[in-house]
Design a protein around this motif. Structure first.
Motif, PDB file in Angstrom:
ATOM      1  N   LYS A 187     -10.123  -2.800   6.414  1.00 28.69           N
ATOM      2  CA  LYS A 187     -10.072  -1.372   6.085  1.00 28.69           C
ATOM      3  C   LYS A 187     -11.465  -0.897   5.673  1.00 28.69           C
ATOM      4  O   LYS A 187     -12.073  -1.464   4.765  1.00 28.69           O
ATOM      5  CB  LYS A 187      -9.088  -1.127   4.940  1.00 28.69           C
ATOM      6  CG  LYS A 187      -8.985   0.324   4.485  1.00 28.69           C
ATOM      7  CD  LYS A 187      -8.000   0.429   3.323  1.00 28.69           C
ATOM      8  CE  LYS A 187      -7.799   1.857   2.865  1.00 28.69           C
ATOM      9  NZ  LYS A 187      -6.854   1.941   1.701  1.00 28.69           N
ATOM     10  N   ILE A 188     -11.955   0.129   6.355  1.00 25.05           N
ATOM     11  CA  ILE A 188     -13.226   0.766   6.024  1.00 25.05           C
ATOM     12  C   ILE A 188     -12.980   2.264   5.902  1.00 25.05           C
ATOM     13  O   ILE A 188     -12.394   2.875   6.799  1.00 25.05           O
ATOM     14  CB  ILE A 188     -14.301   0.523   7.105  1.00 25.05           C
ATOM     15  CG1 ILE A 188     -14.515  -0.971   7.352  1.00 25.05           C
ATOM     16  CG2 ILE A 188     -15.605   1.216   6.722  1.00 25.05           C
ATOM     17  CD1 ILE A 188     -15.183  -1.707   6.225  1.00 25.05           C
ATOM     18  N   VAL A 189     -13.416   2.873   4.788  1.00 28.44           N
ATOM     19  CA  VAL A 189     -13.217   4.299   4.563  1.00 28.44           C
ATOM     20  C   VAL A 189     -14.578   4.955   4.367  1.00 28.44           C
ATOM     21  O   VAL A 189     -15.393   4.495   3.553  1.00 28.44           O
ATOM     22  CB  VAL A 189     -12.335   4.576   3.333  1.00 28.44           C
ATOM     23  CG1 VAL A 189     -12.072   6.075   3.192  1.00 28.44           C
ATOM     24  CG2 VAL A 189     -11.007   3.809   3.429  1.00 28.44           C
ATOM     25  N   GLN A 224     -20.699   8.799   3.991  1.00 27.07           N
ATOM     26  CA  GLN A 224     -20.809   7.818   2.914  1.00 27.07           C
ATOM     27  C   GLN A 224     -19.703   6.780   3.018  1.00 27.07           C
ATOM     28  O   GLN A 224     -18.533   7.117   3.280  1.00 27.07           O
ATOM     29  CB  GLN A 224     -20.700   8.488   1.544  1.00 27.07           C
ATOM     30  CG  GLN A 224     -21.848   9.416   1.206  1.00 27.07           C
ATOM     31  CD  GLN A 224     -21.639  10.048  -0.159  1.00 27.07           C
ATOM     32  OE1 GLN A 224     -20.524  10.408  -0.540  1.00 27.07           O
ATOM     33  NE2 GLN A 224     -22.715  10.177  -0.920  1.00 27.07           N
ATOM     34  N   LEU A 225     -20.063   5.526   2.805  1.00 22.80           N
ATOM     35  CA  LEU A 225     -19.068   4.471   2.673  1.00 22.80           C
ATOM     36  C   LEU A 225     -18.456   4.566   1.284  1.00 22.80           C
ATOM     37  O   LEU A 225     -19.169   4.550   0.284  1.00 22.80           O
ATOM     38  CB  LEU A 225     -19.721   3.106   2.868  1.00 22.80           C
ATOM     39  CG  LEU A 225     -18.834   1.877   2.640  1.00 22.80           C
ATOM     40  CD1 LEU A 225     -17.711   1.816   3.667  1.00 22.80           C
ATOM     41  CD2 LEU A 225     -19.668   0.601   2.680  1.00 22.80           C
ATOM     42  N   VAL A 226     -17.117   4.684   1.208  1.00 16.90           N
ATOM     43  CA  VAL A 226     -16.470   4.862  -0.099  1.00 16.90           C
ATOM     44  C   VAL A 226     -15.459   3.771  -0.432  1.00 16.90           C
ATOM     45  O   VAL A 226     -15.079   3.606  -1.589  1.00 16.90           O
ATOM     46  CB  VAL A 226     -15.777   6.244  -0.210  1.00 16.90           C
ATOM     47  CG1 VAL A 226     -16.819   7.351  -0.176  1.00 16.90           C
ATOM     48  CG2 VAL A 226     -14.734   6.446   0.881  1.00 16.90           C
ATOM     49  N   GLU A 227     -15.004   2.994   0.568  1.00 16.52           N
ATOM     50  CA  GLU A 227     -14.009   1.949   0.270  1.00 16.52           C
ATOM     51  C   GLU A 227     -14.009   0.897   1.367  1.00 16.52           C
ATOM     52  O   GLU A 227     -14.146   1.231   2.547  1.00 16.52           O
ATOM     53  CB  GLU A 227     -12.609   2.561   0.157  1.00 16.52           C
ATOM     54  CG  GLU A 227     -11.523   1.574  -0.237  1.00 16.52           C
ATOM     55  CD  GLU A 227     -10.133   2.199  -0.292  1.00 16.52           C
ATOM     56  OE1 GLU A 227      -9.159   1.428  -0.369  1.00 16.52           O
ATOM     57  OE2 GLU A 227     -10.034   3.453  -0.246  1.00 16.52           O
ATOM     58  N   VAL A 228     -13.873  -0.350   0.972  1.00 16.19           N
ATOM     59  CA  VAL A 228     -13.649  -1.448   1.915  1.00 16.19           C
ATOM     60  C   VAL A 228     -12.550  -2.338   1.356  1.00 16.19           C
ATOM     61  O   VAL A 228     -12.328  -2.391   0.153  1.00 16.19           O
ATOM     62  CB  VAL A 228     -14.927  -2.279   2.164  1.00 16.19           C
ATOM     63  CG1 VAL A 228     -16.024  -1.420   2.745  1.00 16.19           C
ATOM     64  CG2 VAL A 228     -15.401  -2.956   0.890  1.00 16.19           C
ATOM     65  N   GLY A 229     -11.836  -3.012   2.251  1.00 14.27           N
ATOM     66  CA  GLY A 229     -10.770  -3.898   1.804  1.00 14.27           C
ATOM     67  C   GLY A 229      -9.950  -4.379   2.981  1.00 14.27           C
ATOM     68  O   GLY A 229     -10.408  -4.385   4.123  1.00 14.27           O
ATOM     69  N   ARG A 230      -8.732  -4.783   2.674  1.00 13.99           N
ATOM     70  CA  ARG A 230      -7.806  -5.224   3.710  1.00 13.99           C
ATOM     71  C   ARG A 230      -6.453  -4.575   3.515  1.00 13.99           C
ATOM     72  O   ARG A 230      -6.029  -4.307   2.382  1.00 13.99           O
ATOM     73  CB  ARG A 230      -7.645  -6.752   3.697  1.00 13.99           C
ATOM     74  CG  ARG A 230      -8.861  -7.523   4.184  1.00 13.99           C
ATOM     75  CD  ARG A 230      -8.538  -8.996   4.369  1.00 13.99           C
ATOM     76  NE  ARG A 230      -9.693  -9.778   4.777  1.00 13.99           N
ATOM     77  CZ  ARG A 230     -10.085  -9.943   6.041  1.00 13.99           C
ATOM     78  NH1 ARG A 230      -9.402  -9.365   7.010  1.00 13.99           N
ATOM     79  NH2 ARG A 230     -11.144 -10.677   6.331  1.00 13.99           N
ATOM     80  N   PHE A 231      -5.772  -4.344   4.629  1.00 13.22           N
ATOM     81  CA  PHE A 231      -4.383  -3.929   4.585  1.00 13.22           C
ATOM     82  C   PHE A 231      -3.515  -5.157   4.321  1.00 13.22           C
ATOM     83  O   PHE A 231      -3.989  -6.295   4.364  1.00 13.22           O
ATOM     84  CB  PHE A 231      -3.993  -3.255   5.909  1.00 13.22           C
ATOM     85  CG  PHE A 231      -4.660  -1.919   6.132  1.00 13.22           C
ATOM     86  CD1 PHE A 231      -4.078  -0.751   5.653  1.00 13.22           C
ATOM     87  CD2 PHE A 231      -5.869  -1.835   6.809  1.00 13.22           C
ATOM     88  CE1 PHE A 231      -4.691   0.476   5.867  1.00 13.22           C
ATOM     89  CE2 PHE A 231      -6.490  -0.618   7.022  1.00 13.22           C
ATOM     90  CZ  PHE A 231      -5.894   0.543   6.546  1.00 13.22           C
ATOM     91  N   GLN A 242     -12.431   9.284   7.056  1.00 10.47           N
ATOM     92  CA  GLN A 242     -11.941   8.452   8.140  1.00 10.47           C
ATOM     93  C   GLN A 242     -11.592   7.082   7.576  1.00 10.47           C
ATOM     94  O   GLN A 242     -12.413   6.453   6.902  1.00 10.47           O
ATOM     95  CB  GLN A 242     -12.993   8.294   9.238  1.00 10.47           C
ATOM     96  CG  GLN A 242     -13.233   9.545  10.046  1.00 10.47           C
ATOM     97  CD  GLN A 242     -14.144   9.288  11.219  1.00 10.47           C
ATOM     98  OE1 GLN A 242     -13.716   8.772  12.253  1.00 10.47           O
ATOM     99  NE2 GLN A 242     -15.396   9.635  11.073  1.00 10.47           N
ATOM    100  N   VAL A 243     -10.369   6.664   7.864  1.00  7.15           N
ATOM    101  CA  VAL A 243      -9.918   5.325   7.504  1.00  7.15           C
ATOM    102  C   VAL A 243      -9.832   4.518   8.790  1.00  7.15           C
ATOM    103  O   VAL A 243      -9.013   4.802   9.668  1.00  7.15           O
ATOM    104  CB  VAL A 243      -8.550   5.359   6.801  1.00  7.15           C
ATOM    105  CG1 VAL A 243      -8.118   3.937   6.436  1.00  7.15           C
ATOM    106  CG2 VAL A 243      -8.600   6.250   5.559  1.00  7.15           C
ATOM    107  N   PHE A 244     -10.707   3.514   8.905  1.00  3.59           N
ATOM    108  CA  PHE A 244     -10.715   2.640  10.073  1.00  3.59           C
ATOM    109  C   PHE A 244      -9.877   1.406   9.770  1.00  3.59           C
ATOM    110  O   PHE A 244     -10.088   0.738   8.757  1.00  3.59           O
ATOM    111  CB  PHE A 244     -12.143   2.198  10.410  1.00  3.59           C
ATOM    112  CG  PHE A 244     -13.061   3.331  10.770  1.00  3.59           C
ATOM    113  CD1 PHE A 244     -13.105   3.832  12.059  1.00  3.59           C
ATOM    114  CD2 PHE A 244     -13.877   3.900   9.806  1.00  3.59           C
ATOM    115  CE1 PHE A 244     -13.957   4.877  12.383  1.00  3.59           C
ATOM    116  CE2 PHE A 244     -14.729   4.942  10.121  1.00  3.59           C
ATOM    117  CZ  PHE A 244     -14.765   5.435  11.413  1.00  3.59           C
ATOM    118  N   ARG A 245      -8.940   1.113  10.652  1.00  2.65           N
ATOM    119  CA  ARG A 245      -8.126  -0.096  10.556  1.00  2.65           C
ATOM    120  C   ARG A 245      -8.491  -0.983  11.741  1.00  2.65           C
ATOM    121  O   ARG A 245      -8.252  -0.609  12.899  1.00  2.65           O
ATOM    122  CB  ARG A 245      -6.646   0.245  10.568  1.00  2.65           C
ATOM    123  CG  ARG A 245      -5.745  -0.967  10.389  1.00  2.65           C
ATOM    124  CD  ARG A 245      -4.308  -0.558  10.195  1.00  2.65           C
ATOM    125  NE  ARG A 245      -3.483  -1.669   9.764  1.00  2.65           N
ATOM    126  CZ  ARG A 245      -2.412  -1.554   8.987  1.00  2.65           C
ATOM    127  NH1 ARG A 245      -2.031  -0.356   8.562  1.00  2.65           N
ATOM    128  NH2 ARG A 245      -1.727  -2.613   8.630  1.00  2.65           N
TER     129      ARG A 245
END
Length: 305
Positions: free
Chosen positions: A117-119, A104-111, A142-145
């Motif tokens: 940032k995709i979680v 499941q996609l649970v978070e998107v944003g930027r560092f 999983q936190v993708f940077r």
């Protein structure tokens, strides 16, 4: 899909591509400096293409089998909670459960530095089949940077009241021009188990090249390695945290011909350099605790010949 998450994803230049892989959605990120794809089936980074370069990750044009446990795992598939075959039940799928279920996609944003940032998340309680196959409750994230290269922070939480045994790998397929000339550097002097040689234990002498017909588990491996690719004229710097093993894998020509998920000659276009905890480096996550595994990859252009 949550409407707020969709809006935030669109603000990042992202979109959801429906029914892309195993009838499951795929996240597409399109930025001026890179494009990336994350498959929710199996929860893995499929592609990362820096502007003006070939993809850092290998993908075959072969669609593979469409069954749940059929092969179709390139990019950076997750092998968890066991690496290789399950020693207690050979009927269970190779390389664990995490790569055979929808995340499941649970978070998107930027560092803070602007990286994307995709979680994504996989919880055993969301999948009754997992509970039938594995007697431990867990939550994976999983936190993708994504930016100048990529990093993957993989965490596993043990939600039970007993220790949970784990062997694992981020099974990265690096895209290279030709595995005959590629070199893996940084493993000099490290002991490894050679699965293509009756599990013989050897010590690495010099660089690893050619990168063909390899199935080696390097134990107590260093945190930073380099993969040199003279064809595409670039160098991968591969850094890990929370991992004690490095696995090098390429099937070679004979075994590649037996696979159902590769085209002829595909094996020449990749080498797997895997961030892992395997064999003597497997471990237990104590009850109620969590373990983190991090992979960071940067690609640097090398001088012209």
């Amino acid at each position: 899909m949550d409407a707020q998450l969709m809006r935030e994803l669109e603000e990042l230049g992202g979109e959801i591509l429906p029914n892309s892989l195993r009838e499951c959605d795929e996240i597409i990120i399109d930025q001026p400096s890179f494009t990336a794809r994350i498959a929710l089936w199996g929860g893995h980074l499929v592609s990362f293409v820096p502007a003006g370069q070939p993809d850092l990750l290998f993908q075959s044009a072969n669609e593979g089998a469409q069954t749940r446990f059929g092969r179709r795992h390139f990019g950076v598939p997750v092998c968890w909670p066991w690496f290789g075959s399950n020693v207690e039940d050979e009927d269970l799928p190779a390389h664990g459960l995490a790569r055979y279920f929808r995340w499941q996609l649970v978070e998107v944003g930027r560092f803070k530095n602007g990286d994307v940032k995709i979680v994504i998340r996989l919880a055993s309680e969301d999948h009754p089949l997992i509970e039938e196959m594995w007697p431990y409750a867990f939550e994976l994230r999983q936190v993708f940077r994504l930016g100048d290269g990529f990093s993957i922070n993989f965490s596993a939480a043990n939600l039970t009241d007993k220790p949970m045994p784990v062997s694992e790998a981020l099974h990265t397929y690096f895209h290279i021009g030709d595995n005959q000339s590629a070199e893996v550097r940084g493993l000099e002097g490290v002991k490894y188990v050679d699965k293509f040689d009756d599990n013989k234990i050897s010590k690495q002498s010099g660089v690893v090249s050619p990168c063909e017909a390899l199935d080696r588990v390097y134990l107590n491996a260093p945190e930073v390695l380099e993969l040199h690719d003279p064809v595409f004229k670039r160098k991968f710097v591969v850094a890990s945290e929370g991992a004690q093993s490095t696995v090098l894998w390429n099937p070679g020509e004979a075994l590649a011909k037996l696979r159902t998920d590769m085209e002829e000659g595909d094996y020449r276009q990749f080498v797997c350099v895997e961030t892992a905890n395997a064999l003597d480096n497997q471990y237990e996550i104590p009850a109620g605790e969590m373990h983190q595994l991090r992979l960071t990859v940067h690609a640097e252009t090398t001088a012209q010949d």
